[in-house]
Design a protein around this motif. Structure first.
Motif, mmCIF file in Angstrom:
data_model
loop_
_atom_site.group_PDB
_atom_site.id
_atom_site.type_symbol
_atom_site.label_atom_id
_atom_site.label_comp_id
_atom_site.label_asym_id
_atom_site.label_seq_id
_atom_site.Cartn_x
_atom_site.Cartn_y
_atom_site.Cartn_z
ATOM 1 N N GLN A 85 -0.133 0.884 -10.578
ATOM 2 C CA GLN A 85 -0.446 1.843 -9.520
ATOM 3 C C GLN A 85 0.836 2.180 -8.757
ATOM 4 O O GLN A 85 1.624 1.288 -8.427
ATOM 5 C CB GLN A 85 -1.475 1.262 -8.557
ATOM 6 N N GLU A 88 1.410 2.840 -5.660
ATOM 7 C CA GLU A 88 1.544 2.144 -4.378
ATOM 8 C C GLU A 88 1.814 0.650 -4.552
ATOM 9 O O GLU A 88 2.047 -0.061 -3.567
ATOM 10 C CB GLU A 88 0.298 2.348 -3.518
ATOM 11 N N ASN A 89 1.809 0.179 -5.802
ATOM 12 C CA ASN A 89 2.129 -1.222 -6.091
ATOM 13 C C ASN A 89 3.565 -1.372 -6.584
ATOM 14 O O ASN A 89 3.970 -2.444 -7.016
ATOM 15 C CB ASN A 89 1.152 -1.764 -7.154
ATOM 16 N N TYR A 115 6.674 -4.225 -10.079
ATOM 17 C CA TYR A 115 5.269 -4.117 -9.676
ATOM 18 C C TYR A 115 4.767 -5.511 -9.312
ATOM 19 O O TYR A 115 5.052 -6.483 -10.012
ATOM 20 C CB TYR A 115 4.427 -3.541 -10.821
ATOM 21 N N LYS A 121 0.811 -1.222 0.000
ATOM 22 C CA LYS A 121 0.000 0.000 0.000
ATOM 23 C C LYS A 121 0.839 1.263 0.000
ATOM 24 O O LYS A 121 0.326 2.347 0.273
ATOM 25 C CB LYS A 121 -0.935 -0.008 1.217
ATOM 26 N N THR A 140 2.053 5.057 -18.404
ATOM 27 C CA THR A 140 0.807 5.824 -18.324
ATOM 28 C C THR A 140 0.018 5.738 -19.627
ATOM 29 O O THR A 140 -1.215 5.677 -19.625
ATOM 30 C CB THR A 140 1.106 7.294 -17.985
ATOM 31 N N ASN A 158 -3.914 -0.558 -15.514
ATOM 32 C CA ASN A 158 -4.334 0.389 -14.466
ATOM 33 C C ASN A 158 -4.213 -0.208 -13.075
ATOM 34 O O ASN A 158 -3.957 0.511 -12.103
ATOM 35 C CB ASN A 158 -5.769 0.856 -14.732
ATOM 36 N N ILE A 159 -4.398 -1.500 -12.973
ATOM 37 C CA ILE A 159 -4.221 -2.169 -11.670
ATOM 38 C C ILE A 159 -2.744 -2.395 -11.391
ATOM 39 O O ILE A 159 -2.250 -2.126 -10.294
ATOM 40 C CB ILE A 159 -4.974 -3.512 -11.665
ATOM 41 N N LYS A 176 -2.045 2.801 -19.611
ATOM 42 C CA LYS A 176 -3.159 2.938 -18.670
ATOM 43 C C LYS A 176 -4.289 3.793 -19.242
ATOM 44 O O LYS A 176 -5.453 3.607 -18.885
ATOM 45 C CB LYS A 176 -2.668 3.559 -17.357
#
Length: 412
Positions: free
Chosen positions: A399, A401-402, A247, A227, A326, A395-396, A329
């Motif tokens: 991220q 935070e990943n 990631y 997170k 990006t 997109n998942i 994404k």
């Protein structure tokens, strides 16, 4: 289409077979369901050390290599976080030599302090050469320790540190062998010029007498959902700066694994791929870029790496890489570009499985995952990935935070 035959011995050994009359050779592959993830955090590197020990003589055969070479055969092995894999190739008329050699190793090693001391020294020298004395040699260890906090993927296959290998005792080795090396924890696969009935006969003769063993049930700690953005910076005696971004991605049996794998090819598989075309050829911002997946059975890592061109800072290099991610994404990938990547995968898959040794290895691996016949389904799994699914997965996956980022700086 790879035709698969299967048989299971009473002691639990799974056997998968594919006949290939186009060669006079046979590939024999034994996969043991044990890797570095099965080690204790304070005693790492055992699985890899054991790979070396398995060539040091078994209960009734003091020298593994000579009988195999005299029969015209060759052999090797490799270990990763999930499995330990042994294989040999041999002329079809001498295949029983392979059954004899591999069954004796499965039965028991000729445990000796001398063999252990020799192989410990070999692994220690390998550790120094690959991890300590080679440019960028500690990258994998740094990334894994940053990405994983509780799961045993946090250390490399060769181990956390040399002292773990130095301190291994003969009793440790015996415990490891009798805990993991058993017929009911292995898969025997063969591909080549041999009939299935002969495989069954030889397996019953050589492997069936090996007793079933109680295997400790695997209970690995589950890595918590990441997170927060993770970052690490080191300085080393290397010729060029480098950046490594990772990631967290799904496990090998999850459908999104195939999408992630395709994304890595979209980004960097060939001179026309996005990262290479845009950042190396067109803008000349990098001298080298890459993107790939770890391919682990459990949730693994998606890598994006590069060496910036002269005058480009790691901070700017990081930004350029993120801009490319990006785009994936935010925009739907053109159908022609996606089709090109799928075609390349299918070509590699088909040609890879033409080789009888690759086929034997892949059969064992897919049997471990659940079903050897899935070797025939891989292309269709990639084919069904849509452009919309690529965007959704990106997109998942990407991220902030990943992510974990390593700036690997060259000493000035």
């Amino acid at each position: 289409m790879v035709e698969v035959n299967r048989h299971t011995l009473e002691n639990g050994l799974k056997i998968v077979h594919n006949k290939d009359m186009a060669t006079q050779m046979i590939a024999m592959n034994i996969l043991y369901d044990v890797g570095s993830k099965d080690e204790h955090p304070d005693q790492t590197g055992l699985a890899h050390l054991f790979e070396h020990l398995m060539f040091g003589g078994s209960l009734h055969i003091p020298d593994y290599d000579s009988p195999l070479q005299n029969a015209g055969g060759e052999n090797n092995a490799w270990t990763n976080a999930d499995i330990t894999n042994y294989y040999l190739t041999i002329p079809c008329q001498n295949i029983e030599t392979g059954f004899w050699l591999e069954s004796d190793r499965m039965l028991s090693l000729a445990f000796s302090q001398h063999s252990l001391d020799v192989q410990k020294q070999v692994v220690i020298e390998e550790f120094k050469q690959r991890n300590l004395n080679q440019p960028y040699g500690d990258v994998s260890a740094l990334i894994k320790s940053m990405a994983y906090k509780v799961h045993p993927y946090q250390w490399t296959t060769i181990g956390k540190e040399i002292s773990h290998i130095e301190n291994v005792t003969l009793e440790d080795i015996k415990n490891f062998f009798f805990t993991h090396y058993a017929p009911n924890n292995a898969i025997l696969s063969l591909s080549g010029n041999i009939e299935f009935e002969q495989v069954k006969e030889l397996a019953e003769k050589w492997f069936a007498p090996i007793p079933y063993k109680e295997i400790v049930r695997r209970n690995l700690p589950e890595e918590p959902v990441q997170k927060e953005v993770r970052f690490m910076e080191v300085e080393r005696e290397v010729p060029l700066d480098a950046i490594y971004k990772v990631y967290k991605m799904p496990a090998r049996n999850i459908p999104d694994f195939y999408i992630c794998d395709l994304i890595s090819d979209i980004l960097c598989n060939g001179r026309s791929s996005r990262l290479y075309h845009h950042l190396v050829m067109e803008k000349k911002l990098f001298s080298e870029v890459n993107a790939y997946v770890s391919g682990d059975i459990e949730p693994g890592l998606f890598y994006v790496t590069g060496k910036p061109a002269k005058g480009i800072s790691l901070e700017d290099a990081d930004r350029f890489l993120q801009e490319e991610l990006t785009v994936l994404k935010e925009e739907i990938i053109p159908e022609m570009e996606l089709e090109k990547v799928k075609n390349k995968y299918e070509s590699n898959d088909v040609f890879g499985n033409i080789n009888y040794l690759n086929r034997a290895t892949n059969l064992a691996f897919f049997e471990l995952l659940g079903n050897a016949e899935d070797i025939n389904k891989q292309t269709s799994l990639y084919r069904r990935v849509s452009a919309e699914a690529v965007k959704e997965c990106a997109n998942i996956l990407f991220q902030p935070e990943n992510s974990g980022t390593l700036y690997y700086k060259a000493k000035q």
